[in-house]
Motif scaffolding. Structure first.
Motif, short mmCIF file in Angstrom:
data_model
loop_
_atom_site.label_atom_id
_atom_site.label_comp_id
_atom_site.label_asym_id
_atom_site.label_seq_id
_atom_site.Cartn_x
_atom_site.Cartn_y
_atom_site.Cartn_z
N GLY A 45 0.80 -1.23 0.00
CA GLY A 45 0.00 0.00 0.00
C GLY A 45 0.83 1.28 0.00
O GLY A 45 0.30 2.35 0.30
N GLY A 46 2.11 1.19 -0.35
CA GLY A 46 2.97 2.38 -0.33
C GLY A 46 2.52 3.44 -1.33
O GLY A 46 2.37 4.62 -0.98
N ASP A 63 -4.99 -6.88 -5.26
CA ASP A 63 -3.78 -7.71 -5.24
C ASP A 63 -4.19 -9.18 -5.23
O ASP A 63 -5.24 -9.54 -4.70
CB ASP A 63 -2.90 -7.40 -4.02
CG ASP A 63 -1.43 -7.72 -4.27
OD1 ASP A 63 -0.61 -6.79 -4.37
OD2 ASP A 63 -1.10 -8.93 -4.39
N ASP A 112 2.23 -1.48 -10.61
CA ASP A 112 3.64 -1.51 -10.18
C ASP A 112 3.99 -3.00 -10.19
O ASP A 112 3.75 -3.71 -9.22
CB ASP A 112 3.72 -0.90 -8.78
CG ASP A 112 5.11 -0.94 -8.18
OD1 ASP A 112 6.09 -1.00 -8.95
OD2 ASP A 112 5.22 -0.91 -6.94
N LEU A 113 4.52 -3.44 -11.34
CA LEU A 113 4.54 -4.88 -11.65
C LEU A 113 5.52 -5.68 -10.79
O LEU A 113 6.39 -5.12 -10.14
CB LEU A 113 4.86 -5.06 -13.14
CG LEU A 113 3.86 -4.36 -14.08
CD1 LEU A 113 4.36 -4.39 -15.51
CD2 LEU A 113 2.48 -5.02 -13.99
N ILE A 115 6.98 -8.40 -7.96
CA ILE A 115 6.70 -8.83 -6.59
C ILE A 115 7.24 -7.81 -5.60
O ILE A 115 8.09 -6.98 -5.95
CB ILE A 115 7.30 -10.22 -6.27
CG1 ILE A 115 8.77 -10.31 -6.69
CG2 ILE A 115 6.48 -11.31 -6.92
CD1 ILE A 115 9.41 -11.62 -6.28
C1 SAM Z 1 5.93 -4.40 -6.69
S1 SAM Z 1 4.65 -4.96 -5.66
C2 SAM Z 1 3.66 -3.52 -5.47
C3 SAM Z 1 4.09 -2.68 -4.33
C4 SAM Z 1 3.18 -1.49 -4.05
N1 SAM Z 1 3.14 -0.58 -5.15
C5 SAM Z 1 3.59 -0.77 -2.78
O1 SAM Z 1 3.85 0.42 -2.84
O2 SAM Z 1 3.66 -1.43 -1.74
C6 SAM Z 1 3.65 -5.88 -6.76
C7 SAM Z 1 2.40 -6.44 -6.12
O3 SAM Z 1 1.54 -6.77 -7.18
C8 SAM Z 1 0.94 -8.01 -6.93
N2 SAM Z 1 0.60 -8.55 -8.24
C9 SAM Z 1 1.44 -8.96 -9.20
N3 SAM Z 1 0.75 -9.37 -10.28
C10 SAM Z 1 -0.56 -9.17 -10.00
C11 SAM Z 1 -1.75 -9.38 -10.72
N4 SAM Z 1 -1.74 -9.89 -11.94
N5 SAM Z 1 -2.92 -9.03 -10.15
C12 SAM Z 1 -2.95 -8.51 -8.89
N6 SAM Z 1 -1.83 -8.32 -8.14
C13 SAM Z 1 -0.66 -8.64 -8.70
C14 SAM Z 1 1.95 -8.80 -6.14
O4 SAM Z 1 1.32 -9.78 -5.36
C15 SAM Z 1 2.60 -7.69 -5.31
O5 SAM Z 1 1.97 -7.57 -4.06
#
Ligand code: SAM
Length: 320
Positions: A45-46, A63, A112-113, A115
């Motif tokens: 959630g950042g 997510d 924000d693709l 992991i």
């Molecule tokens: C890079 S992190 C995002 C971080 C977020 N922007 C933050 O500020 O904390 C990517 C997140 O996207 C989720 N994710 C990846 N592909 C997804 C998809 N196809 N649908 C939903 N969530 C996805 C992952 O589980 C992960 O929690």
């Protein structure tokens, strides 16, 4: 600040131990002040917290991973209580299957693709090549098979394609052959089995940069990430309200290429082949405007603070 007490550490105001959002200031510049934003990759959630701190009226967070939803919901409890934040478990490539979001049009969409740091750090999730980790790598229960199942079941051709296309590996066929040879005597179970196959194929000096790239290739296949993104891009574009902004941060060259081409194509009136002598497509096809001619990348300061931001590329597009 919206971001509560979920363990800040030094850095941007929106970092937590769960994850440090990359390019948060740049995302705020693009989406801040929007009435309704879809954060399709909520994570910890950042980015959502940063947007809520900068005039966004309401954020819908999606997510695949229940851990992410739990962490973000705890962090954003106050915003949730006053109706400014609503989390949903699901896949951004299938938001049409989330009934509560039916018919909604967003003024901003963020992806924000990849992991989060939390997913990498949690050894049980099996995303890392750390010794003895299980080969799982599923982001959520919607992923069909674990990394171990994929390595045990996929054909040699399919494995070659995965390492070539998702891992940019020129010797992909050699690695695929080694995996098929090894699994005949023992199934793949832990990170050590994949590290062993990589070393077996490419030699004992192969190290962490290769492991990271090839483990990432398997993760992309397990979670159907590139095909999911290809499906999602036009679908999410069509969920933007007029004048809405679509922002995507990619960490993988294949994903970034896909986003770049889609945003360019949607910003181009004439879609005739490049060397076509005259326009025969009728022109006027652009459905919006490219906001980033070149990808925006992290500053040296941000990379020093958050090394994961090194490979982040942000692109944005605005609907007409
Ligand atoms: C890079 S992190 C995002 C971080 C977020 N922007 C933050 O500020 O904390 C990517 C997140 O996207 C989720 N994710 C990846 N592909 C997804 C998809 N196809 N649908 C939903 N969530 C996805 C992952 O589980 C992960 O929690």
């Amino acid at each position: 600040m919206t971001s509560g007490a979920a363990g800040f550490h030094q850095g941007s105001g929106w970092d937590t131990r769960y994850h440090s959002p990359a390019l948060a200031t740049e995302v705020v510049a693009l989406l801040g002040g929007s009435a309704l934003v879809l954060d399709g990759t909520l994570g910890g959630g950042g980015h959502t917290a940063a947007l809520l701190d900068h005039g966004v009226g309401r954020v819908i967070g999606v997510d695949r991973d229940p851990d992410a939803l739990a962490a973000a919901s705890e962090r954003l409890a106050e915003a949730m209580a006053n109706g400014r934040f609503s989390p949903y478990r699901g896949n951004y490539a299938a938001i049409d299957t989330i009934p509560a979001l039916a018919g909604l049009r967003f003024n901003g969409i963020l992806l924000d693709l990849g992991i989060s740091s939390h997913q990498i750090d949690d050894a049980a999730r099996g995303f890392s090549f750390r010794e003895g980790a299980p080969l799982d790598m599923r982001m959520g229960s919607d992923a069909m098979q674990s990394a171990a199942e994929l390595l045990d079941d996929a054909s040699e051709d399919e494995l070659t394609r995965i390492f070539r296309e998702y891992g940019d590996e020129p010797r992909a066929a050699r690695l695929a052959r080694e995996i098929v040879r090894r699994r005949q005597s023992r199934p793949f179970e832990s990170s050590d089995d994949l590290v062993g196959a990589i070393r077996g194929a490419f030699g004992p000096r192969t190290g962490p940069p290769e492991f990271a790239r090839l483990f990432q290739a398997v993760r992309i296949a397990v979670n159907d990430e590139l095909t999911g993104l290809a499906r999602a891009l036009p679908m999410l574009r069509d969920r933007l309200a007029p004048g809405g902004t679509f922002a995507v941060i990619a960490y993988h060259s294949g994903e970034d290429r896909m986003v770049k081409h889609a945003f360019r194509e949607w910003s181009t009136d004439c879609i005739c082949p490049p060397r076509h002598p005259m326009c025969t497509c009728g022109g006027n096809h652009a459905t919006g405007e490219l906001l980033t001619r070149r990808a925006t990348v992290a500053s040296a300061d941000e990379i020093a603070r958050n090394p994961r931001a090194r490979s982040a590329k942000l692109r944005a597009w605005r609907a007409k």
